[in-house]
Design an enzyme around this catalytic site. Sequence first.
Site, PDB file in Angstrom:
ATOM      1  N   HIS A 261       3.987  -5.112   2.791  1.00 15.65           N
ATOM      2  CA  HIS A 261       4.028  -6.565   2.725  1.00 15.65           C
ATOM      3  C   HIS A 261       5.355  -6.957   2.112  1.00 15.65           C
ATOM      4  O   HIS A 261       5.643  -6.611   0.963  1.00 15.65           O
ATOM      5  CB  HIS A 261       2.870  -7.107   1.876  1.00 15.65           C
ATOM      6  CG  HIS A 261       2.910  -8.590   1.688  1.00 15.65           C
ATOM      7  ND1 HIS A 261       2.568  -9.476   2.680  1.00 15.65           N
ATOM      8  CD2 HIS A 261       3.287  -9.346   0.620  1.00 15.65           C
ATOM      9  CE1 HIS A 261       2.707 -10.718   2.232  1.00 15.65           C
ATOM     10  NE2 HIS A 261       3.146 -10.662   0.988  1.00 15.65           N
TER      11      HIS A 261
ATOM     12  N   SER B 205      12.957  -6.730  -0.195  1.00 16.98           N
ATOM     13  CA  SER B 205      13.542  -5.385  -0.152  1.00 16.98           C
ATOM     14  C   SER B 205      13.178  -4.552  -1.373  1.00 16.98           C
ATOM     15  O   SER B 205      13.889  -3.614  -1.725  1.00 16.98           O
ATOM     16  CB  SER B 205      15.078  -5.458  -0.011  1.00 16.98           C
ATOM     17  OG  SER B 205      15.433  -6.172   1.166  1.00 16.98           O
ATOM     18  N   ARG B 206      12.085  -4.900  -2.009  1.00 18.99           N
ATOM     19  CA  ARG B 206      11.573  -4.182  -3.187  1.00 18.99           C
ATOM     20  C   ARG B 206      12.542  -4.244  -4.379  1.00 18.99           C
ATOM     21  O   ARG B 206      12.452  -3.432  -5.302  1.00 18.99           O
ATOM     22  CB  ARG B 206      11.253  -2.711  -2.854  1.00 18.99           C
ATOM     23  CG  ARG B 206      10.116  -2.540  -1.842  1.00 18.99           C
ATOM     24  CD  ARG B 206       8.833  -3.133  -2.374  1.00 18.99           C
ATOM     25  NE  ARG B 206       7.669  -2.820  -1.565  1.00 18.99           N
ATOM     26  CZ  ARG B 206       7.115  -3.659  -0.673  1.00 18.99           C
ATOM     27  NH1 ARG B 206       7.645  -4.851  -0.475  1.00 18.99           N
ATOM     28  NH2 ARG B 206       6.054  -3.296   0.001  1.00 18.99           N
ATOM     29  N   LEU B 207      13.449  -5.201  -4.373  1.00 17.20           N
ATOM     30  CA  LEU B 207      14.366  -5.376  -5.503  1.00 17.20           C
ATOM     31  C   LEU B 207      13.780  -6.428  -6.439  1.00 17.20           C
ATOM     32  O   LEU B 207      14.321  -7.527  -6.610  1.00 17.20           O
ATOM     33  CB  LEU B 207      15.756  -5.775  -5.004  1.00 17.20           C
ATOM     34  CG  LEU B 207      16.482  -4.699  -4.188  1.00 17.20           C
ATOM     35  CD1 LEU B 207      17.824  -5.217  -3.677  1.00 17.20           C
ATOM     36  CD2 LEU B 207      16.685  -3.444  -5.039  1.00 17.20           C
TER      37      LEU B 207
END
Length: 218
Positions: A13, A196-198
């Site tokens: 997600h 972007s999982r940052l």
Amino acid sequence: MTGNTPVPAGMRHEYAADLGLTEADLAGDWHAQFDRWFADAVAAGLPEPNAMVVGTADAQGRPSGRTVLLKGYDPEGFVFYTNYGSRKGAEALANPYASLVFPWFAMQRQVVVAGRVEPVGRAETQAYFASRPRGSQLGAWASTQSRPVTGRAELDEAYRAVAQRFADVEEIPAPPHWGGLRVRPESVEFWQGRASRLHDRLVFRRVDGDWAIERLAP
């Protein structure tokens, strides 16, 4: 896994790109910041926004976790109630450190707390216990929490016996083995999902009696 069973590794997600948490966004202290986010979670209609995962460990360092409802918080810490003989109660008293995680997934947020555990005062426990529904009060007396029972019938019979014992008692006292635990934070992390999982991870950390703010890599 076979058939139509979902594959966890394939579940993704992507978090919203326009969300974020900067140092400038933070309140002046962890309590005020938690107050903001908790109010946001309530306003968003999240189911049981006061639900948190409580992690404890026994004297040998073996961890355990469970979901518990937060019943109060202030600048001194976060309070929940339990049977002191339960697994979490016994572990928290024997090894007085705990973690709390508020998993507000619908808002792409979580709050992670770590700190020391201490029992709350008896007067505070009794005041909260008096606010509980009578059925919950009786349940606290009836349940030997975390200990094995022979079946549901044993638990139901224990409840009936307690209900009879207190049938003529208007104000049921808190059991001596039941009470509050306060987690006094040493760190409180505010986690905001990002693309972007940052993710943004900002932590209030207690250092030499004061609070410092640091950013952690996601």
